[in-house]
Structures are given as C-alpha cells and as structure tokens.
Scaffold this motif. Structure first.
Motif, PDB file in Angstrom:
ATOM      1  N   LEU A   1      -5.126 -30.436  74.436  1.00  0.00           N
ATOM      2  CA  LEU A   1      -6.047 -29.621  75.225  1.00  0.00           C
ATOM      3  C   LEU A   1      -7.358 -29.420  74.477  1.00  0.00           C
ATOM      4  O   LEU A   1      -8.448 -29.541  75.052  1.00  0.00           O
ATOM      5  CB  LEU A   1      -5.421 -28.262  75.554  1.00  0.00           C
ATOM      6  CG  LEU A   1      -4.211 -28.287  76.482  1.00  0.00           C
ATOM      7  CD1 LEU A   1      -3.635 -26.881  76.630  1.00  0.00           C
ATOM      8  CD2 LEU A   1      -4.566 -28.871  77.828  1.00  0.00           C
ATOM      9  N   ARG A   2      -7.263 -29.146  73.199  1.00  0.00           N
ATOM     10  CA  ARG A   2      -8.466 -28.972  72.374  1.00  0.00           C
ATOM     11  C   ARG A   2      -9.303 -30.239  72.370  1.00  0.00           C
ATOM     12  O   ARG A   2     -10.520 -30.189  72.525  1.00  0.00           O
ATOM     13  CB  ARG A   2      -8.067 -28.589  70.954  1.00  0.00           C
ATOM     14  CG  ARG A   2      -9.236 -28.374  70.025  1.00  0.00           C
ATOM     15  CD  ARG A   2      -8.768 -27.998  68.608  1.00  0.00           C
ATOM     16  NE  ARG A   2      -9.871 -27.771  67.729  1.00  0.00           N
ATOM     17  CZ  ARG A   2     -10.513 -28.739  67.054  1.00  0.00           C
ATOM     18  NH1 ARG A   2     -10.135 -29.993  67.179  1.00  0.00           N
ATOM     19  NH2 ARG A   2     -11.520 -28.449  66.265  1.00  0.00           N
TER      20      ARG A   2
ATOM     21  N   LEU B   1      -2.261 -32.139  82.097  1.00  0.00           N
ATOM     22  CA  LEU B   1      -2.166 -30.810  81.493  1.00  0.00           C
ATOM     23  C   LEU B   1      -0.767 -30.239  81.477  1.00  0.00           C
ATOM     24  O   LEU B   1      -0.443 -29.419  80.630  1.00  0.00           O
ATOM     25  CB  LEU B   1      -3.088 -29.835  82.226  1.00  0.00           C
ATOM     26  CG  LEU B   1      -4.569 -30.091  82.115  1.00  0.00           C
ATOM     27  CD1 LEU B   1      -5.341 -28.953  82.747  1.00  0.00           C
ATOM     28  CD2 LEU B   1      -5.002 -30.281  80.683  1.00  0.00           C
ATOM     29  N   LEU B   2       0.052 -30.659  82.395  1.00  0.00           N
ATOM     30  CA  LEU B   2       1.372 -30.070  82.532  1.00  0.00           C
ATOM     31  C   LEU B   2       2.185 -30.146  81.241  1.00  0.00           C
ATOM     32  O   LEU B   2       2.870 -29.202  80.879  1.00  0.00           O
ATOM     33  CB  LEU B   2       2.120 -30.747  83.683  1.00  0.00           C
ATOM     34  CG  LEU B   2       3.358 -30.049  84.186  1.00  0.00           C
ATOM     35  CD1 LEU B   2       3.037 -28.617  84.613  1.00  0.00           C
ATOM     36  CD2 LEU B   2       3.951 -30.816  85.337  1.00  0.00           C
ATOM     37  N   TYR B   3       2.094 -31.246  80.547  1.00  0.00           N
ATOM     38  CA  TYR B   3       2.868 -31.414  79.310  1.00  0.00           C
ATOM     39  C   TYR B   3       1.987 -31.585  78.078  1.00  0.00           C
ATOM     40  O   TYR B   3       2.461 -32.044  77.041  1.00  0.00           O
ATOM     41  CB  TYR B   3       3.810 -32.608  79.454  1.00  0.00           C
ATOM     42  CG  TYR B   3       4.809 -32.412  80.570  1.00  0.00           C
ATOM     43  CD1 TYR B   3       5.863 -31.517  80.426  1.00  0.00           C
ATOM     44  CD2 TYR B   3       4.673 -33.074  81.775  1.00  0.00           C
ATOM     45  CE1 TYR B   3       6.763 -31.302  81.456  1.00  0.00           C
ATOM     46  CE2 TYR B   3       5.567 -32.875  82.815  1.00  0.00           C
ATOM     47  CZ  TYR B   3       6.613 -31.989  82.634  1.00  0.00           C
ATOM     48  OH  TYR B   3       7.493 -31.770  83.654  1.00  0.00           O
ATOM     49  N   ALA B   4       0.722 -31.218  78.184  1.00  0.00           N
ATOM     50  CA  ALA B   4      -0.207 -31.377  77.065  1.00  0.00           C
ATOM     51  C   ALA B   4       0.094 -30.371  75.956  1.00  0.00           C
ATOM     52  O   ALA B   4       0.479 -29.229  76.218  1.00  0.00           O
ATOM     53  CB  ALA B   4      -1.637 -31.197  77.548  1.00  0.00           C
ATOM     54  N   THR B   5      -0.114 -30.818  74.743  1.00  0.00           N
ATOM     55  CA  THR B   5      -0.003 -29.918  73.596  1.00  0.00           C
ATOM     56  C   THR B   5      -1.332 -29.195  73.426  1.00  0.00           C
ATOM     57  O   THR B   5      -2.352 -29.586  74.003  1.00  0.00           O
ATOM     58  CB  THR B   5       0.305 -30.704  72.317  1.00  0.00           C
ATOM     59  OG1 THR B   5      -0.812 -31.563  72.035  1.00  0.00           O
ATOM     60  CG2 THR B   5       1.575 -31.527  72.454  1.00  0.00           C
TER      61      THR B   5
END
Length: 65
Positions: free
Chosen positions: A25-26, A17-21
């Motif tokens: 995430l969707r 999650l730290l670098y997720a777009t």
C-alpha cells in the motif's frame, strides 16, 4: 463516493487492495497508483458492507465524515 482519479479500474483496484500488505500500500501511494483518499473510500466501503452483514456497526456517517 468515487475515487479521486478517473483512471482507477474499480475491480482491479479492489482485487489489488484486498490482500495488499502495508508495504505494498505504501509503495502504491509513493508510485502515485492511488491516493490516500482512494484508500479511505475503498476501506470505508468495505467496512460498511461487512459491518452491515455481520451486524458490527450500529450507525454509519461515512458520507458526512
């Protein structure tokens, strides 16, 4: 606060999650990899940690929200 599912590895989850777009995430939400509750817990904890370190927050009521 704990994540909604016991199947989530906290370290892998945080790294993902730290670098997720937003798109990633969707997709994770749609695939059932995590819930919106999990996202709120993760980002809320991150905001508290960074907010305290950088003196960005004055009062936090995350637990009662």
């Amino acid at each position: 606060m704990e994540y909604s599912s016991g199947k989530i590895d906290k370290e892998k989850f945080a790294a993902k999650l730290l670098y997720a777009t937003v798109k990633e995430l969707r997709q994770g939400l749609l695939n059932g990899e995590f819930t919106s509750f999990d996202l709120v817990v993760f980002y809320g904890a991150r905001c508290q940690k960074i907010g305290r370190q950088m003196n960005y927050s004055t009062e936090e009521l995350f637990e009662s929200a």
